[in-house]
Enzyme design. Structure first.
Site, PDB file in Angstrom:
ATOM      1  N   TYR A 144      86.313   0.728  86.686  1.00  0.00           N
ATOM      2  CA  TYR A 144      85.895  -0.628  86.315  1.00  0.00           C
ATOM      3  C   TYR A 144      84.929  -0.540  85.150  1.00  0.00           C
ATOM      4  O   TYR A 144      83.958   0.215  85.194  1.00  0.00           O
ATOM      5  CB  TYR A 144      85.227  -1.313  87.501  1.00  0.00           C
ATOM      6  N   ASP A 239      82.116   5.757  79.849  1.00  0.00           N
ATOM      7  CA  ASP A 239      81.392   4.644  80.457  1.00  0.00           C
ATOM      8  C   ASP A 239      80.404   5.230  81.454  1.00  0.00           C
ATOM      9  O   ASP A 239      80.755   5.552  82.584  1.00  0.00           O
ATOM     10  CB  ASP A 239      82.375   3.694  81.145  1.00  0.00           C
ATOM     11  N   LYS A 267      72.017  -1.080  83.214  1.00  0.00           N
ATOM     12  CA  LYS A 267      70.653  -1.561  83.438  1.00  0.00           C
ATOM     13  C   LYS A 267      69.671  -0.489  83.884  1.00  0.00           C
ATOM     14  O   LYS A 267      68.466  -0.773  83.966  1.00  0.00           O
ATOM     15  CB  LYS A 267      70.662  -2.719  84.434  1.00  0.00           C
TER      16      LYS A 267
END
Length: 428
Positions: A144, A239, A267
């Site tokens: 994802y 990623d 984050k």
């Protein structure tokens, strides 16, 4: 029957929040039941609205590597807030963070701050397309990368067929440029590059998958991918929204010794505040505006609160022995869980790298999404999840999500978790 406070809050949330949640996995759809509404958190614990304490292994989906509400991070945020919340103009703290990331991750020569992991991956793909002048991209089943249109795609009828949208609202014309391959499959990788190699803009990969629970690919798979991308002039994007600064200080790329062309972060670089980043080779990154013709912008990019919170966090992460201790705790917990399951004859597997781990109710460790979907008992996980919740342990409410350790977890917390699991395994 009297509703619990969580049930009351969920019903109230449904009035004006779609589905009662602002991100789908929070709805507990994968495990059933009512979401836990969190009132506060500190260290390794979250507390619900009835003040029930839970040992937390979600950590806001990874970034709370120091635990919740770390004193130094909170102080940094308070001081930053007093100076102003957002300026839409450059600040010194953005430069400090960029320098930090570049010093820690050797593949990063230039970096661009954004506001989320989704924005980071979306921008990195646009940049790769602009740099190469090509349209097609490759992603892997079960990985994802956020909810941008090009990435909400599944494979067609054949492994190398045209992709199809997996979400309404995504035009088929977008999806047709995305090829989806099975994760950790070297033969599929070679076949794809043989057919499409010179038309591919990029390959985007979770170097350790965390969205089909946790799947660790082979070193050979990673190396083959790097070699093929180099041979065909394809931009390799790692990623590392989930793995960056989590599985090791230098991320999964340092763990495997693989150098991607671009990397995306989430984050964790803001100690949990909404932020993201993408960066990599100078010659590619210089294609982004204002240096080049690939446009990307954001008013909140490099938000000063996130930058200063991240600096306070990195001051801890870069101390000698931080990751050794974090890894030791994770391995201790994983071993304890596996031993407890074996004691009661439960088919159970677990794996870990650094402060990230995965658990599966299966006879062997999955190697790809198909293994996770067909060989793992999601119903048993749901029972395990709720029973552990009753014992005061909060895991991700899905059989398809990884789990996370923080430096705030004590060995007493880990022993409590293992004892709780032993009790639950006995009842399964």
């Amino acid at each position: 029957m009297t509703q619990t406070i969580n049930e009351q809050l969920f019903e109230k949330a449904k009035r004006h929040i779609a589905g009662g949640v602002n991100s789908p996995v929070r709805a507990f759809a994968g495990v059933g039941g009512t979401p836990v509404f969190v009132a506060r958190a500190k260290g390794a614990y979250i507390y619900d609205t009835e003040d029930h304490a839970y040992i937390d292994y979600v950590g806001s989906w990874g970034p709370m590597i120091l635990g919740h509400a770390h004193d130094d991070v909170i102080t940094a945020v308070k001081q930053a807030a007093e100076d102003g919340l957002s300026f839409g103009a450059p600040t010194p703290s953005e430069t400090t963070m960029a320098d930090l990331i570049a010093s820690i991750v050797p593949s990063i020569e230039l970096v661009r701050m954004v506001s989320s992991g989704t924005e980071a991956t979306m921008s990195a793909i646009r940049l790769a397309r602009g740099y190469t002048g090509r349209d097609k991209i490759v992603k892997f089943e079960g990985c994802y990368h956020g909810h941008s249109d090009s990435l909400l795609v599944k494979a067609g009828s054949g492994m190398l067929d045209i992709g199809e949208p997996t979400s309404k609202g995504v035009p088929a014309d977008f999806a047709k440029h995305t090829l989806t391959l099975p994760y950790n499959d070297i033969d599929a990788l070679k076949a794809c590059f043989e057919k499409f190699g010179d038309t591919l803009a990029c390959v985007i990969l979770e170097p350790i998958a965390g969205n089909m629970n946790m799947v660790i690919p082979s070193q050979e798979f990673q190396q083959t991918l790097r070699t093929l991308c180099t041979e065909h002039g394809v931009v390799l994007i790692f990623d590392e929204v989930m793995t960056g600064f989590r599985v090791a200080l230098g991320g999964a790329q340092s763990h495997f010794g693989i150098t991607p062309d671009l990397t995306t972060f989430g984050k964790i670089i803001g100690a949990g505040l909404p932020v993201g980043a993408f960066g990599g080779k100078r010659e590619i990154m210089e294609c982004i505006a204002p240096l080049g013709g690939v446009y990307q912008a954001g008013t909140l990019s490099g938000n000063p609160l996130a930058m200063r919170a991240g600096k306070a966090m990195f001051d801890k992460l870069t101390q000698d022995g931080f990751y050794d201790e974090l890894t030791a705790k994770t391995e201790y917990l994983v071993k304890g869980l596996k031993d407890a399951a074996a004691k009661h004859g439960v088919a159970f597997q677990a794996c870990s790298v650094g402060g990230m781990f995965g658990v599966f109710f299966s006879d062997s460790l999955p190697q790809n999404f198909n293994d996770v979907a067909t060989k793992c008992d999601a119903k048993k996980f749901a029972k395990f999840f709720h029973a552990m919740l009753d014992e005061g342990v909060y895991l991700a409410p899905s059989a398809f999500e990884a789990a996370f350790m923080s430096s705030a977890h004590s060995y007493e917390d880990l022993d409590k978790t293992i004892m709780a699991a032993d009790k639950v395994f006995a009842s399964l």
